[in-house]
Design an enzyme around this catalytic site. Sequence first.
Site, PDB file in Angstrom:
ATOM      1  N   HIS A  75       1.052  -1.121   0.095  1.00  0.00           N
ATOM      2  CA  HIS A  75      -0.186  -0.252  -0.301  1.00  0.00           C
ATOM      3  C   HIS A  75       0.845   1.545  -0.240  1.00  0.00           C
ATOM      4  CE1 HIS A  75      -4.321  -1.863   1.350  1.00  0.00           C
ATOM      5  NE2 HIS A  75      -3.260  -2.149   0.673  1.00  0.00           N
ATOM      6  N   GLU A  77       0.253   4.058   2.146  1.00  0.00           N
ATOM      7  CA  GLU A  77       1.159   4.268   3.283  1.00  0.00           C
ATOM      8  C   GLU A  77       1.938   3.796   3.491  1.00  0.00           C
ATOM      9  OE1 GLU A  77      -3.373   4.314   3.088  1.00  0.00           O
ATOM     10  OE2 GLU A  77      -1.693   3.238   1.910  1.00  0.00           O
ATOM     11  N   CYS A 105      -6.927   1.740   5.084  1.00  0.00           N
ATOM     12  CA  CYS A 105      -7.473   0.823   6.395  1.00  0.00           C
ATOM     13  C   CYS A 105      -6.700   0.601   6.919  1.00  0.00           C
ATOM     14  CB  CYS A 105      -6.900  -0.173   4.835  1.00  0.00           C
ATOM     15  SG  CYS A 105      -5.343  -1.451   4.977  1.00  0.00           S
ATOM     16  N   CYS A 108      -2.771  -0.061   7.407  1.00  0.00           N
ATOM     17  CA  CYS A 108      -2.001   1.515   6.923  1.00  0.00           C
ATOM     18  C   CYS A 108      -2.455   1.492   8.254  1.00  0.00           C
ATOM     19  CB  CYS A 108      -2.436   1.394   5.767  1.00  0.00           C
ATOM     20  SG  CYS A 108      -1.889   0.939   4.593  1.00  0.00           S
TER      21      CYS A 108
END
Length: 186
Positions: A75, A77, A105, A108
Amino acid sequence: MRSCFLFAGEMSVECTESCFGSKKDIYFMKKAIAQAYKARAADEVPIGAIVVDVNGHIIGRGYNQVEKRDTQAAHAEIIAITQAGKKHGDWRLNGCWLYVTLEPCVMCMSLAVLSRIEGVVFGADSPVFGYRLDKALNFQLYKIGAVSTVPGVCAEEAAAVLKDFFREKRGDPAYAKERKLGTEDR
């Protein structure tokens, strides 16, 4: 003027701006949106993130690379936080802020908390995977104070990048016609 609201049992304190102020929040979010465009160019879901240190310097950048790396751990992040830790020389990112184009999410957001990030500024809400969907989620287990969050910074622009990507992926005929008209106007 920064104002914050803590909701009972929540893992985050919602604020109207970061410690840098609303103008800098917009500036940094535009940098995260530029990362989202890199993801889109790579045919990834266009989510971008940056990490800003306490002095207002960008020390981490990332964009979604889930498909390229074949892992959910790629991801935007996570990539930005990992890069920031390396540049900072410490996994503890005290005083740093994470800017991300889509509401993080749970995975993260958990990484942000464990990394000691002071706050998270995000653009568009995530009605499917956003951390705020899990009302039972809190970080009392970690004995760490709540993370400041600033939702909705450049939300329309951040959401538009995602909407355009999915409209194109789904073969929306109206979107194809719109793109063709836009190209002809140049």
